[in-house]
Design a protein around this motif. Structure first.
Motif, short mmCIF file in Angstrom:
data_model
loop_
_atom_site.label_atom_id
_atom_site.label_comp_id
_atom_site.label_asym_id
_atom_site.label_seq_id
_atom_site.Cartn_x
_atom_site.Cartn_y
_atom_site.Cartn_z
N ILE B 17 0.85 -1.20 0.00
CA ILE B 17 0.00 0.00 0.00
C ILE B 17 0.88 1.24 0.00
O ILE B 17 0.65 2.19 -0.75
CB ILE B 17 -0.94 0.00 1.23
CG1 ILE B 17 -1.97 -1.11 1.09
CG2 ILE B 17 -1.62 1.36 1.37
CD1 ILE B 17 -2.92 -1.23 2.27
N ARG B 18 1.91 1.22 0.83
CA ARG B 18 2.78 2.39 0.93
C ARG B 18 3.63 2.60 -0.31
O ARG B 18 4.14 3.69 -0.53
CB ARG B 18 3.66 2.29 2.17
CG ARG B 18 2.81 2.53 3.40
CD ARG B 18 3.55 2.25 4.65
NE ARG B 18 2.62 2.20 5.76
CZ ARG B 18 2.69 3.00 6.80
NH1 ARG B 18 3.64 3.91 6.87
NH2 ARG B 18 1.82 2.90 7.77
N ALA B 19 3.78 1.53 -1.09
CA ALA B 19 4.50 1.67 -2.35
C ALA B 19 3.54 2.13 -3.45
O ALA B 19 3.91 2.18 -4.61
CB ALA B 19 5.15 0.36 -2.73
N GLY B 20 2.31 2.42 -3.07
CA GLY B 20 1.36 2.95 -4.03
C GLY B 20 0.64 1.88 -4.83
O GLY B 20 0.07 2.15 -5.87
N CYS B 21 0.65 0.65 -4.33
CA CYS B 21 -0.06 -0.42 -5.02
C CYS B 21 -1.45 -0.59 -4.39
O CYS B 21 -1.56 -0.91 -3.21
CB CYS B 21 0.72 -1.74 -4.92
SG CYS B 21 -0.17 -3.10 -5.67
N LEU B 22 -2.47 -0.36 -5.17
CA LEU B 22 -3.83 -0.42 -4.64
C LEU B 22 -4.64 -1.55 -5.26
O LEU B 22 -5.86 -1.60 -5.14
CB LEU B 22 -4.53 0.92 -4.84
CG LEU B 22 -3.91 2.09 -4.04
CD1 LEU B 22 -4.59 3.40 -4.38
CD2 LEU B 22 -3.97 1.83 -2.53
N ASN B 23 -3.94 -2.46 -5.94
CA ASN B 23 -4.63 -3.60 -6.54
C ASN B 23 -4.00 -4.88 -6.02
O ASN B 23 -2.80 -5.10 -6.19
CB ASN B 23 -4.49 -3.58 -8.06
CG ASN B 23 -5.01 -2.29 -8.64
OD1 ASN B 23 -6.21 -2.08 -8.74
ND2 ASN B 23 -4.10 -1.40 -9.01
N VAL B 73 0.23 -3.56 -9.34
CA VAL B 73 -0.57 -4.71 -8.88
C VAL B 73 0.34 -5.78 -8.30
O VAL B 73 1.50 -5.91 -8.70
CB VAL B 73 -1.42 -5.27 -10.07
CG1 VAL B 73 -0.53 -5.77 -11.20
CG2 VAL B 73 -2.36 -6.37 -9.61
N PHE B 74 -0.17 -6.51 -7.34
CA PHE B 74 0.61 -7.63 -6.81
C PHE B 74 -0.28 -8.74 -6.29
O PHE B 74 -1.49 -8.56 -6.11
CB PHE B 74 1.60 -7.16 -5.75
CG PHE B 74 1.12 -7.17 -4.32
CD1 PHE B 74 0.12 -6.30 -3.89
CD2 PHE B 74 1.67 -8.04 -3.38
CE1 PHE B 74 -0.30 -6.29 -2.56
CE2 PHE B 74 1.24 -8.05 -2.04
CZ PHE B 74 0.26 -7.17 -1.65
N ALA B 153 10.40 -3.43 -4.91
CA ALA B 153 10.01 -4.39 -5.96
C ALA B 153 9.19 -3.73 -7.07
O ALA B 153 9.38 -4.03 -8.25
CB ALA B 153 9.24 -5.55 -5.35
N PHE B 154 8.30 -2.82 -6.67
CA PHE B 154 7.43 -2.20 -7.69
C PHE B 154 8.25 -1.34 -8.66
O PHE B 154 8.03 -1.38 -9.87
CB PHE B 154 6.33 -1.39 -7.02
CG PHE B 154 5.33 -2.26 -6.31
CD1 PHE B 154 4.32 -2.90 -7.03
CD2 PHE B 154 5.42 -2.49 -4.94
CE1 PHE B 154 3.41 -3.73 -6.39
CE2 PHE B 154 4.52 -3.32 -4.30
CZ PHE B 154 3.51 -3.94 -5.03
N LEU B 185 7.03 5.12 -1.66
CA LEU B 185 7.71 5.14 -2.96
C LEU B 185 7.18 6.33 -3.76
O LEU B 185 5.99 6.44 -3.98
CB LEU B 185 7.39 3.83 -3.69
CG LEU B 185 8.04 3.58 -5.03
CD1 LEU B 185 9.50 3.22 -4.85
CD2 LEU B 185 7.32 2.44 -5.73
N LYS B 186 8.07 7.19 -4.16
CA LYS B 186 7.59 8.39 -4.86
C LYS B 186 7.56 8.21 -6.37
O LYS B 186 6.75 8.79 -7.05
CB LYS B 186 8.47 9.58 -4.47
CG LYS B 186 8.21 9.98 -3.02
CD LYS B 186 8.85 11.31 -2.68
CE LYS B 186 8.70 11.61 -1.20
NZ LYS B 186 9.64 10.84 -0.37
N ALA B 187 8.47 7.36 -6.87
CA ALA B 187 8.59 7.22 -8.32
C ALA B 187 7.30 6.68 -8.93
O ALA B 187 6.78 5.66 -8.50
CB ALA B 187 9.75 6.30 -8.65
#
Lengths: 294, 356
Positions: B17-23, B73-74, B153-154, B185-187
């Protein structure tokens, strides 16, 4: 029992309540008075230590059926194991039953050896299912609730999912009035607010058909726990206790932190934790057999 | 935010979630089900989507679909589930889509057991699915490291447009440790519009993006494979990560071990040091790319007589260690399978046999 004898008993924490008057009595008996050197030595050398022990390591006295519930990972098993050992050391017959059907690793069954060695009766699912992630309840559990002896601790799996198994024991619980204690670690997700803890409580009550009637504060970050974590955690559960009307039964502290804790800050007993559920590269703290008088 | 106490599985979910993955699409299996348990609560709060697939095969294509659309996604699973996903993983690498797969390994083969294992090394590093493809495989040894690897990883998956796998044994998922979350993660994926099927809003009508895995023209397919191979070679140049332990001493033996097994070895090495025996260790943090040079150099040290590969499987990493040592020293193996984690004492006994 001599003073030396009491102090040197490792589990002696539990017997120190009221020691200060005893020291006073000791001084008078030996012809000293309040102002004498002897009293002074006692008061200055030992006073802080004794005050700390006598005030705070107040006896925990659980009886009958005690059900340990809480959210996932709140530390129920470690608390249940250490409560079992604590009461055994106090000369009470203890049985502990592993009712965790949701957690695949780090369960009471892993501490069976050390607990059995101390003479604690450990009730587990049948051997062939020990490593299964199946909801198997040993028939012995129902019997233990009907005839709990001096103390039967039920270590239940986490959240409402883990507590669901208790509903199947509804009939057994009717005959007893179990203490149902919710373990809270405010350093865990979902229980960092009072609202979160109460939500967990409501879900557990609904799934288990039992009423939570006490709290256990278990604030810790395992090896990274600082004194402030214990103080903050105590404040958190005390306020929750006031807010919810649920009595705060006890809080916990790792044995290594105990000597540095200012016990004056707590109005409830502190259960020392000797960690048993450790990863394979660490060793569980060994329980001292000599402490158990049988 | 200060430290919190988390199970590896929960921390992996939070890190995503904190890496910006919402799926997150998944199918439950012990010992990783807590990821789904955790994210089923947390993702809706964070505005994300958790969807349970009808099987792991379905999940792998849900991942493909979302990734092809340029979504971060993960998924997570455990050994048998990853076997089922392997077909989809092959397709995703062929379609050059970024995605993160987490395998919290249990004992195999078949249904095996639910206790910790490292028996999916070959599957992760050398294939699993069909065709010439590689995954960038990272192996955390602590909950904190699992968090850090998840968060990087993302970005790596997006850099290479290739799936990244986090390979943890059951203990990584199940144990609780204090963790601290690094800054989010900002990128953002900068190249997404160049390839993702993310709608026409950002491009002209004649600029259609297509994600595909079918290449009927043999020359085209060969070129496609050469291009994939170039990416894997770039990974070998740029992404090797490892940790060296006690290598400044004149050690007699070099241990190569990864994941939680390496922590058992670390305790063994500390205890052996107290007994006057120096042992070095290289802990691969990436399994592909493998830290070949580091192991070659460490095994070649004058004092070193042999290498010992310690893993919770029947020696799947040995061939990579042998390849790295390149015949300079003999390579031995010690391990257990089925869920019993070797103890520090057992590792010490094995080491003593080799250095006596």
């Amino acid at each position: 029992m001599t003073l030396q004898g009491i102090i040197s008993t490792k589990s002696g924490y539990f017997y120190f309540r009221g020691l200060s008057p005893w020291v006073h009595h000791f001084c008078l008996t030996f012809g000293s008075n309040e102002d004498s050197d002897l009293t002074h030595i006692f008061e200055s050398g030992l006073s802080r230590w004794i005050r700390c022990l006598s005030k705070q390591l107040v006896k925990i006295q659980l009886k009958g059926v005690v059900v340990i519930v809480g959210n996932y990972g709140s530390g129920k098993t470690e608390v249940a194991i250490n409560l079992a050992v604590y009461h055994k050391r106090a000369g009470i017959d203890v049985r502990i039953a592993d009712l965790d059907v949701v957690n695949p690793y780090f369960r009471t069954r892993e501490a069976k050896g050390p607990l059995s060695n101390l003479g604690i009766d450990v009730v587990l699912p049948p051997k062939q299912y020990l490593q299964a992630d199946l909801p198997i309840l040993s028939p012995e559990v129902a019997g233990s609730i009907r005839q709990p002896g001096e103390l039967t601790l039920l270590d239940v799996g986490g959240d409402d999912a883990g507590a669901t198994i208790l509903a199947s024991l509804e009939n057994e619980f009717k005959a007893t009035s179990p203490r149902v204690l919710q373990v809270i670690n405010p350093l865990r997700p979902f229980t960092e607010t009072h609202q979160g803890c109460l939500k967990v409580r409501a879900a557990i009550e609904s799934a288990s058909k039992l009423t939570v009637n006490g709290l256990i504060g278990n604030a810790n970050l395992i090896d990274d726990t600082r004194l402030d974590d214990i103080y903050d955690g105590y404040r958190f559960v005390s306020e929750l206790s006031e807010h919810s009307g649920l009595p705060l039964e006890l809080i916990t502290a790792g044995r290594a932190l105990l000597p540095s804790l200012d016990m004056d800050r707590f109005a409830c007993p502190v259960l020392p934790i000797d960690r048993q559920l450790v990863p394979p590269w660490q060793k569980p703290v060994e329980f001292d057999q000599a402490d158990i008088s049988g | 935010m200060g430290k919190v106490l988390m199970k590896g599985n929960e921390a992996i979910g939070e890190a995503a979630i904190r890496a910006g993955c919402l799926n997150y699409f998944a199918y439950p299996i012990t010992p990783q089900s807590e990821v789904a348990e955790y994210l089923s609560r947390r993702l809706p709060e964070a505005g994300g989507v958790f969807l349970q697939g009808e099987s792991e095969v379905a999940v792998s294509y849900m991942i493909f679909g979302a990734a092809a659309c340029g979504e971060r996604v993960f998924t997570t699973s455990s050994s048998p589930g990853i076997s089922l996903m392997s077909e989809g993983i092959s397709y995703i690498t062929a379609g050059q889509c970024p995605a993160v797969f987490v395998n919290i390994m249990r004992g195999g083969p078949g249904l095996g057991g639910i206790l910790p294992s490292q028996a999916d090394y070959m599957q992760s590093v050398k294939g699993g699915g069909h065709g010439d493809y590689k995954l960038l495989v990272m192996a955390p040894a602590s909950v904190q490291e699992a968090v850090e690897m998840m968060m990087s990883a993302f970005a790596l998956a997006e850099k290479y447009r290739n799936p990244v796998m986090i390979l943890g044994d059951g203990l990584i998922g199940q144990m609780m440790e204090p963790v601290e979350f690094p800054d989010a993660l900002k990128a953002k994926p900068s190249n997404k519009d160049d390839w993702a099927t993310n709608g026409m809003a950002t491009r002209s009508r004649n600029q259609r993006n297509l994600v595909k895995t079918l290449y009927l023209d043999p020359e085209e397919l060969n070129a496609h494979n050469l291009m994939l191979r170039a990416k894997y070679e770039q990974m070998e140049k740029e992404e090797v990560r490892y940790e060296a332990y006690n290598v400044d001493e004149d050690y007699k033996l070099l241990i190569v071990s990864y994941g939680t097994m390496s922590r058992v070895c670390r305790t063994a090495i500390d205890n052996l040091k107290d007994q006057g025996i120096e042992i070095g260790m290289i802990r691969p943090q990436t399994l592909f790319p493998f830290p070949k040079t580091a192991i070659y150099d460490a095994a070649g040290k004058k004092s070193c007589r042999a290498a010992l590969c310690v893993e919770m499987c029947m020696g799947q990493m040995v061939e990579d260690v042998e390849r790295s040592v390149s015949g300079q020293r003999p390579v031995h193996w010690y391990g257990k399978c089925g869920g019993e984690v070797p103890t520090p004492e057992e590792v010490i006994e094995e080491v003593r046999k080799l250095v006596k």
